[in-house]
Design a protein around this motif. Structure first.
Motif, PDB file in Angstrom:
ATOM      1  N   VAL A   9       0.842  -1.200   0.000  1.00  0.00           N
ATOM      2  CA  VAL A   9       0.000   0.000   0.000  1.00  0.00           C
ATOM      3  C   VAL A   9       0.877   1.251   0.000  1.00  0.00           C
ATOM      4  CG1 VAL A   9      -1.680   1.338   1.353  1.00  0.00           C
ATOM      5  CG2 VAL A   9      -2.006  -1.128   1.029  1.00  0.00           C
ATOM      6  N   SER A  10       1.927   1.247   0.791  1.00  0.00           N
ATOM      7  CA  SER A  10       2.822   2.404   0.855  1.00  0.00           C
ATOM      8  C   SER A  10       3.559   2.623  -0.461  1.00  0.00           C
ATOM      9  CB  SER A  10       3.828   2.238   1.991  1.00  0.00           C
ATOM     10  OG  SER A  10       3.154   2.232   3.235  1.00  0.00           O
ATOM     11  N   LEU A  11       3.920   1.548  -1.153  1.00  0.00           N
ATOM     12  CA  LEU A  11       4.577   1.700  -2.450  1.00  0.00           C
ATOM     13  C   LEU A  11       3.654   2.397  -3.446  1.00  0.00           C
ATOM     14  CD1 LEU A  11       6.382  -1.738  -2.890  1.00  0.00           C
ATOM     15  CD2 LEU A  11       7.459   0.497  -2.523  1.00  0.00           C
ATOM     16  N   VAL A  12       2.377   2.148  -3.326  1.00  0.00           N
ATOM     17  CA  VAL A  12       1.400   2.783  -4.215  1.00  0.00           C
ATOM     18  C   VAL A  12       1.190   4.239  -3.834  1.00  0.00           C
ATOM     19  CG1 VAL A  12      -1.022   2.767  -4.952  1.00  0.00           C
ATOM     20  CG2 VAL A  12       0.232   0.608  -4.740  1.00  0.00           C
ATOM     21  N   GLU A  13       1.132   4.513  -2.542  1.00  0.00           N
ATOM     22  CA  GLU A  13       0.680   5.829  -2.080  1.00  0.00           C
ATOM     23  C   GLU A  13       1.773   6.816  -1.696  1.00  0.00           C
ATOM     24  OE1 GLU A  13      -1.951   4.749   1.134  1.00  0.00           O
ATOM     25  OE2 GLU A  13      -3.620   4.430  -0.256  1.00  0.00           O
ATOM     26  N   ASP A  14       2.972   6.357  -1.401  1.00  0.00           N
ATOM     27  CA  ASP A  14       3.969   7.240  -0.795  1.00  0.00           C
ATOM     28  C   ASP A  14       5.283   7.273  -1.590  1.00  0.00           C
ATOM     29  OD1 ASP A  14       5.858   8.516   0.849  1.00  0.00           O
ATOM     30  OD2 ASP A  14       5.025   7.643   2.678  1.00  0.00           O
ATOM     31  N   PRO A  15       5.555   8.390  -2.263  1.00  0.00           N
ATOM     32  CA  PRO A  15       6.784   8.491  -3.059  1.00  0.00           C
ATOM     33  C   PRO A  15       8.061   8.266  -2.242  1.00  0.00           C
ATOM     34  CG  PRO A  15       5.326  10.326  -3.547  1.00  0.00           C
ATOM     35  CD  PRO A  15       4.737   9.595  -2.378  1.00  0.00           C
ATOM     36  N   SER A  16       8.087   8.680  -0.994  1.00  0.00           N
ATOM     37  CA  SER A  16       9.303   8.495  -0.197  1.00  0.00           C
ATOM     38  C   SER A  16       9.534   7.011   0.110  1.00  0.00           C
ATOM     39  CB  SER A  16       9.251   9.316   1.092  1.00  0.00           C
ATOM     40  OG  SER A  16       8.237   8.854   1.958  1.00  0.00           O
ATOM     41  N   VAL A  17       8.472   6.267   0.321  1.00  0.00           N
ATOM     42  CA  VAL A  17       8.610   4.823   0.539  1.00  0.00           C
ATOM     43  C   VAL A  17       9.107   4.154  -0.741  1.00  0.00           C
ATOM     44  CG1 VAL A  17       7.356   2.676   1.014  1.00  0.00           C
ATOM     45  CG2 VAL A  17       6.906   4.723   2.377  1.00  0.00           C
ATOM     46  N   ARG A  18       8.575   4.579  -1.883  1.00  0.00           N
ATOM     47  CA  ARG A  18       9.041   4.026  -3.161  1.00  0.00           C
ATOM     48  C   ARG A  18      10.535   4.255  -3.341  1.00  0.00           C
ATOM     49  NH1 ARG A  18       3.944   5.984  -4.961  1.00  0.00           N
ATOM     50  NH2 ARG A  18       4.816   7.894  -5.819  1.00  0.00           N
ATOM     51  N   GLN A  19      10.992   5.455  -3.026  1.00  0.00           N
ATOM     52  CA  GLN A  19      12.407   5.765  -3.201  1.00  0.00           C
ATOM     53  C   GLN A  19      13.276   4.937  -2.254  1.00  0.00           C
ATOM     54  OE1 GLN A  19      13.816   7.667  -5.672  1.00  0.00           O
ATOM     55  NE2 GLN A  19      15.608   6.581  -4.885  1.00  0.00           N
ATOM     56  N   ARG A  20      12.866   4.846  -1.000  1.00  0.00           N
ATOM     57  CA  ARG A  20      13.630   4.037  -0.043  1.00  0.00           C
ATOM     58  C   ARG A  20      13.672   2.576  -0.483  1.00  0.00           C
ATOM     59  NH1 ARG A  20      10.843   7.138   3.697  1.00  0.00           N
ATOM     60  NH2 ARG A  20       9.512   5.404   4.266  1.00  0.00           N
ATOM     61  N   PHE A  21      12.556   2.082  -1.005  1.00  0.00           N
ATOM     62  CA  PHE A  21      12.516   0.700  -1.462  1.00  0.00           C
ATOM     63  C   PHE A  21      13.444   0.503  -2.658  1.00  0.00           C
ATOM     64  CE2 PHE A  21      10.988  -2.912  -3.883  1.00  0.00           C
ATOM     65  CZ  PHE A  21      10.966  -3.878  -2.895  1.00  0.00           C
ATOM     66  N   ARG A  22      13.411   1.420  -3.605  1.00  0.00           N
ATOM     67  CA  ARG A  22      14.292   1.306  -4.778  1.00  0.00           C
ATOM     68  C   ARG A  22      15.762   1.398  -4.376  1.00  0.00           C
ATOM     69  NH1 ARG A  22      10.285   4.472  -7.493  1.00  0.00           N
ATOM     70  NH2 ARG A  22      11.542   6.306  -7.121  1.00  0.00           N
TER      71      ARG A  22
END
Length: 90
Positions: A9-22
């Motif tokens: 859900v956070s990967l979909v909704e939160d750009p900062s989570v996406r960046q940390r994950f990448r």
């Protein structure tokens, strides 16, 4: 401990989570034992009802990941999560 549903859900909704994950996908799921692509797909089905319907379409990216012959279940899971993160970026 990382909650896989919360992560999706956070990967979909939160750009900062996406960046940390990448930046560190393996580290983001390090505490999830026996992670597989099937686990991610099962969670995606639940996540679709938890995210905004306009955003739920990015979760279809999870369905398009194909495992290579030598890919481990964990590698497929991480690849699927990365596909979701990339799709969410547009």
């Amino acid at each position: 401990m990382t909650n896989l549903l919360h992560l999706v859900v956070s990967l979909v909704e939160d750009p900062s989570v996406r960046q940390r994950f990448r930046d560190d996908p393996e580290g983001a799921v390090a505490d999830i034992d026996d992670l597989s692509g099937e686990d991610v797909i099962a969670v995606v089905d639940v996540a679709r009802i938890q995210v905004d319907p306009a955003d739920a379409v990015v979760l279809t990216a999870a369905m398009n990941v194909r495992a290579g012959v030598d890919d481990s279940p964990r590698a497929v899971a991480i690849g699927t999560l990365l596909a979701i993160a990339e799709a969410a970026e547009g």
